[in-house]
Design a protein around this motif. Structure first.
Motif, PDB file in Angstrom:
ATOM      1  N   UNK A   5       0.815  -1.214   0.000  1.00  0.00           N
ATOM      2  CA  UNK A   5       0.000   0.000   0.000  1.00  0.00           C
ATOM      3  C   UNK A   5       0.850   1.266   0.000  1.00  0.00           C
ATOM      4  N   UNK A   6       2.027   1.222   0.590  1.00  0.00           N
ATOM      5  CA  UNK A   6       2.870   2.417   0.610  1.00  0.00           C
ATOM      6  C   UNK A   6       3.412   2.749  -0.774  1.00  0.00           C
ATOM      7  N   UNK A   7       3.448   1.771  -1.666  1.00  0.00           N
ATOM      8  CA  UNK A   7       3.941   2.007  -3.024  1.00  0.00           C
ATOM      9  C   UNK A   7       2.865   2.531  -3.969  1.00  0.00           C
ATOM     10  N   UNK A   8       1.639   2.669  -3.485  1.00  0.00           N
ATOM     11  CA  UNK A   8       0.570   3.237  -4.306  1.00  0.00           C
ATOM     12  C   UNK A   8       0.703   4.754  -4.243  1.00  0.00           C
ATOM     13  N   UNK A   9       0.893   5.356  -5.409  1.00  0.00           N
ATOM     14  CA  UNK A   9       1.104   6.810  -5.449  1.00  0.00           C
ATOM     15  C   UNK A   9      -0.218   7.554  -5.286  1.00  0.00           C
ATOM     16  N   UNK A  10      -0.104   8.851  -4.990  1.00  0.00           N
ATOM     17  CA  UNK A  10      -1.300   9.688  -4.836  1.00  0.00           C
ATOM     18  C   UNK A  10      -2.089   9.744  -6.143  1.00  0.00           C
ATOM     19  N   UNK A  11      -1.381   9.755  -7.279  1.00  0.00           N
ATOM     20  CA  UNK A  11      -2.065   9.775  -8.574  1.00  0.00           C
ATOM     21  C   UNK A  11      -2.883   8.498  -8.782  1.00  0.00           C
ATOM     22  N   UNK A  12      -2.377   7.358  -8.311  1.00  0.00           N
ATOM     23  CA  UNK A  12      -3.122   6.107  -8.440  1.00  0.00           C
ATOM     24  C   UNK A  12      -4.367   6.107  -7.552  1.00  0.00           C
ATOM     25  N   UNK A  13      -4.251   6.671  -6.341  1.00  0.00           N
ATOM     26  CA  UNK A  13      -5.424   6.778  -5.482  1.00  0.00           C
ATOM     27  C   UNK A  13      -6.479   7.668  -6.139  1.00  0.00           C
ATOM     28  N   UNK A  14      -6.050   8.783  -6.694  1.00  0.00           N
ATOM     29  CA  UNK A  14      -6.985   9.695  -7.368  1.00  0.00           C
ATOM     30  C   UNK A  14      -7.655   8.992  -8.537  1.00  0.00           C
ATOM     31  N   UNK A  15      -6.866   8.232  -9.296  1.00  0.00           N
ATOM     32  CA  UNK A  15      -7.424   7.485 -10.417  1.00  0.00           C
ATOM     33  C   UNK A  15      -8.454   6.464  -9.933  1.00  0.00           C
ATOM     34  N   UNK A  16      -8.148   5.750  -8.843  1.00  0.00           N
ATOM     35  CA  UNK A  16      -9.093   4.785  -8.279  1.00  0.00           C
ATOM     36  C   UNK A  16     -10.389   5.465  -7.846  1.00  0.00           C
ATOM     37  N   UNK A  17     -10.255   6.619  -7.176  1.00  0.00           N
ATOM     38  CA  UNK A  17     -11.456   7.347  -6.757  1.00  0.00           C
ATOM     39  C   UNK A  17     -12.264   7.835  -7.950  1.00  0.00           C
ATOM     40  N   UNK A  18     -11.587   8.311  -8.962  1.00  0.00           N
ATOM     41  CA  UNK A  18     -12.275   8.797 -10.152  1.00  0.00           C
ATOM     42  C   UNK A  18     -13.030   7.668 -10.845  1.00  0.00           C
ATOM     43  N   UNK A  19     -12.359   6.543 -11.062  1.00  0.00           N
ATOM     44  CA  UNK A  19     -12.996   5.424 -11.771  1.00  0.00           C
ATOM     45  C   UNK A  19     -14.171   4.863 -10.978  1.00  0.00           C
ATOM     46  N   UNK A  20     -13.975   4.635  -9.677  1.00  0.00           N
ATOM     47  CA  UNK A  20     -15.064   4.041  -8.895  1.00  0.00           C
ATOM     48  C   UNK A  20     -16.232   5.010  -8.727  1.00  0.00           C
ATOM     49  N   UNK A  21     -15.955   6.289  -8.502  1.00  0.00           N
ATOM     50  CA  UNK A  21     -17.064   7.242  -8.363  1.00  0.00           C
ATOM     51  C   UNK A  21     -17.768   7.465  -9.695  1.00  0.00           C
TER      52      UNK A  21
END
Length: 173
Positions: A127-143
């Motif tokens: 989980x520490x290797x997941x970048x902020x851009x990847x989290x944003x992408x995950x939130x964008x896709x799921x929302x």
């Protein structure tokens, strides 16, 4: 003649069985949410597979039993709701429910991954290797997925089909 009013306990139209089923369904929904969250006892990296799967099986079986009871009692059920739409696409509702769950899972992991994985270095590293851009992408896709599926589900629920409109003869005839 004294007739004692009897309350039907179990079987179709059994009020006490309905109360038990509603309680168990809500209880196992909340218990599954708690048990399988990243901070829960069966969260990521906790290696509690029996607890994880038994929580989901209990939750699913409670929903299934409540559905079966509703069907046997002639009450509104999800199956009847879905089958009442011969010319519609009810899978948008299922897509909405699943994508909303996916979004909530992503939100829970994002907010609690550091605390939830502090005793498991391997999962913490993942989980520490997941970048902020990847989290944003995950939130964008799921929302985006649950927003679009919600819009289509509402469109399916409230649209009029040809079967809903009264048949009228045209002025030409």
């Amino acid at each position: 003649q004294n007739r004692i009013h009897q309350i039907k306990v179990f079987g179709p139209h059994g009020k006490i069985e309905l109360c038990i089923l509603l309680f168990l369904t809500v209880f196992w929904f909340i218990a599954t949410w708690f048990n399988t969250s990243i901070n829960g006892p069966a969260g990521e990296g906790k290696d509690q597979y029996n607890l994880y799967f038994s929580s989901w099986i209990c939750c699913w079986s409670c929903f299934w039993t409540l559905e079966r009871w509703s069907t046997a009692s002639g009450r509104a059920s999800f199956e009847r709701f879905v089958r009442s739409w011969p010319n519609r696409c009810p899978l948008w509702i299922v897509t909405f429910i699943l994508s909303l769950g996916n979004f909530l899972f992503t939100l829970d992991v994002y907010r609690n991954w550091e605390e939830g994985t502090k005793f498991n270095p391997y999962v913490f590293k993942l989980y520490s290797e997941v970048s902020q851009a990847q989290w944003i992408f995950l939130f964008f896709v799921t929302s985006a997925t649950f927003s679009v599926s919600l819009a289509w589900a509402l469109a399916e629920i409230f649209r009029e089909s040809r079967a809903d409109v009264e048949n009228m003869k045209s002025d030409v005839e």
